[in-house]
Design a protein around this motif. Sequence first.
Motif, short mmCIF file in Angstrom:
data_model
loop_
_atom_site.label_atom_id
_atom_site.label_comp_id
_atom_site.label_asym_id
_atom_site.label_seq_id
_atom_site.Cartn_x
_atom_site.Cartn_y
_atom_site.Cartn_z
N ALA A 125 1.93 2.09 -3.39
CA ALA A 125 0.83 2.42 -4.09
C ALA A 125 0.63 3.89 -3.84
N MET A 126 0.73 4.32 -2.67
CA MET A 126 0.57 5.75 -2.26
C MET A 126 1.63 6.62 -3.02
N LEU A 127 2.96 6.08 -2.86
CA LEU A 127 3.94 6.69 -3.36
C LEU A 127 3.89 7.00 -4.71
N HIS A 128 3.16 5.97 -5.60
CA HIS A 128 2.98 5.92 -6.91
C HIS A 128 2.14 7.49 -7.28
N GLY A 129 1.36 7.96 -6.30
CA GLY A 129 0.38 8.89 -6.81
C GLY A 129 0.83 10.43 -6.54
N ILE A 130 2.20 10.61 -5.97
CA ILE A 130 2.67 11.80 -5.65
C ILE A 130 3.36 12.56 -6.86
N LEU A 138 9.72 7.57 6.50
CA LEU A 138 8.90 6.14 6.70
C LEU A 138 9.08 5.31 5.45
N SER A 174 0.94 -1.30 -0.02
CA SER A 174 -0.07 0.00 -0.05
C SER A 174 0.83 1.24 -0.19
N LYS A 175 1.95 1.20 0.83
CA LYS A 175 2.99 2.38 0.55
C LYS A 175 3.37 2.69 -0.62
N ALA A 180 1.17 15.16 5.70
CA ALA A 180 -0.04 14.87 5.91
C ALA A 180 -0.37 13.55 5.66
N LEU A 181 0.57 12.87 4.61
CA LEU A 181 0.24 11.41 4.11
C LEU A 181 0.95 10.60 4.99
N GLU A 182 1.70 11.08 5.93
CA GLU A 182 2.76 10.33 6.90
C GLU A 182 3.82 9.56 6.07
N ILE A 183 4.03 10.08 5.10
CA ILE A 183 5.20 9.48 4.21
C ILE A 183 6.50 10.03 5.22
#
Lengths: 450, 435
Positions: free
Chosen positions: B316-321, B405, B313-314, B381-384
């Motif tokens: 996947a979130m990085l993919h969207g930045i 993180l 999931s992490k 805010a995304l807690e990255i």
Amino acid sequence: MEGTTASEMEDPLSILCRQKQIALLRSLMGEPSHPTYPSVFIYGHAATGKTLVVSTLLKTLALPHAFVNCIECQTTRQLLDRILDRVANHEPSPENNYCSLNRCENMNTFVRLLKKTTEDRGIQNQTVYIVLDKAERLRNMDGNILPAFLNLSQLSGCNVCVLLLSQIVWEKFLFGFGSNHVEPFIIHFPDYTKGELLEIIATDCPEGYSVEFYSSYVNLLMSIFYMVCRDLNEIRHLAQLNFPKYVEPITKGEASEKDSHKLWRNIEPHLKKALQTVYLREVTSEQWEKFQRAETGQPGQQTSQPGILSARAQMELPFYSKYLLIAAYLASYNPARYDRRFFSKNHGKVKKSAVNRKKETSHQLLGPRAFPLDRLMAIFYSIVDSRVAPTANIFSQISSLVTLQLLAQVGHEDQLDTPKYKCTVSLEFIRSIARTVGFDVIRYLYDFVK
Amino acid sequence: MPKRRRESEFGLSTLEKVQQTLRRRVCRIEIPPKEIIEENLKEQRQHLVDLISRCAIRGEGNSALVTGPHGSGKTMLVSSVLSEIEANPRVSKNLLIVRLNGLLQTDDKIAIEEITRQLRLDNVVGDKVFGSFAENLAFLLEALKSGSDSAQSILFVLEEFDLFAYHKNQTLLYNLFDICQSAQTPIAVVGITRRLDVVELLEKRVKSRFSHRHIHVFNSLTFPAYKEACQRMLTLPSAVGDAKFVKRWNQSIETLCSNSTVHDVLKKAHQLDKSICGLQSLLLLPICRVSDDHPEIQPVDLLESSKHLAADSKAAMLHGISVLQLSLVIGMKHLTELNDGDPFNFEMVYNEYLKFVQRKAHVVQCFEKPVVLKAFEHLVALEIVKAVDGHGSRTQKEYRAMSLLVTPAQLMDVLNTHPGCPSELKHWASNPLPS
């Protein structure tokens, strides 16, 4: 998400670029009477259609549901009361004195009342969906709330499915105390690709212009903004805001819709300016529109920028406060051992130790360091030309600088004896302050002098 | 809507029923039949049945703890025992069951209210005021006696038992175990918990009153048994109706389970997690997918489902930045490596970013500091990125100590799949700039 209300989009299949997620959710939901997985966690970036998809699906299928935004609920009671109200289709209104149906203080009562409510409405056979938007806020509530929601169907014995929507990944929801939770089913809403963004924004093409024209404009806009921002809401907002400027040559008759090069040259500097102002909210959208209108009135005159908020670096302070702040800045960013060199009249020889110097990182990077009050006063007296008596006035100015958050007190607040402070203003700010009193800060800063 | 269409077609009701039956199994509503549990947990089950029936028939007070990891079937075991007990009239007429859950009854006051409610003594208690918890509990138990000449036995089932140990002074646990020990009302206490060290949480006086009877439930499924459990979970009972369909379905399941792709998928799932819960979530998607156009489960469905569960999931979130944020993350990675994992602040990251941009000015546009700061705050805010000293610190946001993180491996993965990531950025990620 905010741009399109659910009423505009009756059929969930008309939501663009989210077919896969909709199909997945629909198959998970099944028929209303089917049992469902206890909890589903949906995550994805802002503006990827999480809320839109879930709420449209629930509305169009007319399923009993409670949609609650966790930011609105400060306490457990507010959250639980609201969910029960929504499940019972009860809306707080003037007639009922804005009261909620039940008074539910804890999870134990909630589980009981939930069962009762569904039985009262005669929907005990249907799946009740509880949607918790911005679910990351649940982590700050009581420790038992989130695990209890995750396993609500087993705890209550109702056919209930809890949908959690969040921007934060599930790993960060795993809690410290115990591991008394059930893993939810996780669904990711991926970010839109560039093509998908174009497709979606093209739907709000203004009247009188062709869709191709509008999408080529959005394409131009994205070439400036896409590197910085991939948020659909933001790009859409900027597209709407800057469109009048883009078509200005056409309305004036200087160019036609085909003259894309000319239009581009016209809009590019404008968009770059928008990146620095509107995007950062230093100028409100309304001001920006007004500014655009004014500019079209007098072409070529770009000096009439609206009152930009980035006048951050302007602040009126009393004379001694200014010096106190400058002294605090110097104390924060200079190492104490160099005070002699900067502020004493006859300082000793400056020894050059090349070995040491190389390793030090600039304090401008590391940030301010704490300093005791004595040092602040010593620097203050050495930079103020006139003789100042250490009156109560001076000391109260220090504490009012703290309340203005220009200084920060370090350590315990009740320490009267040698309190320590930190200066929390930027170099820009201190330079503009120093300029008003005719003081050259740079000459006294170790990082710049060494 | 497909729902309406289905109504008229042939075979609809059967598929509906299939969904109903199978969903009940994977959504943890149905308890598997007694035989299946007996197969693996025969001893434990017998132990519990004995304990409870002795309490009901002979009036022995007793206590036991069912422990085992997540998804090993503790609750299932207890509910299966309870359903058997209820079916036995000799036992059930003399036994009242009180079920408490640590997630719901978060303190003793709520717990005693819940006990009162479940024993149906609300009207007896009324508005009485009690001096202590023990007095209240004693009154409740006394009230049960008054109805008949002999005392009723009560079975307390405490789910999430470890959470009860966090109650103040452990009053509830103390009183329950105390009644177990002393010859008052016969009660049995069965705790269910995931923590193996739960006894260490108990106070000394509570611990000494506990009988130290542990019933361990472990995930000890071997792979063949796991595979068989999978097949059994998908197989339909003949009661579904339309015998022909059920036969065909069960045959298709059999061929499915002998498929080599399915074998690999199950093997992988088994290596990660032996529990039945893991199997249930693996089978959830394929079962939900069953519809008119897709009446049988295919090996591909299982493969897709396992891919869905394994997604990072992490990443996947990085993919969207955005590209700007990505270059900040790369800068942070270099800083962390340079300082041996020490925290960094925004100014350092910005400095690193400037160094890169000035070298390769043609690749990545140089953005102003406020724009970069906004990108940085979005990452927070995304807690990255996370502040080291929490939110309470009074330094400016530019100088707040932060730590990254995301692991370098995750970052490299994302760089390879990120749409529109310039190759210079990839190069920078693997080779830090000379300082």
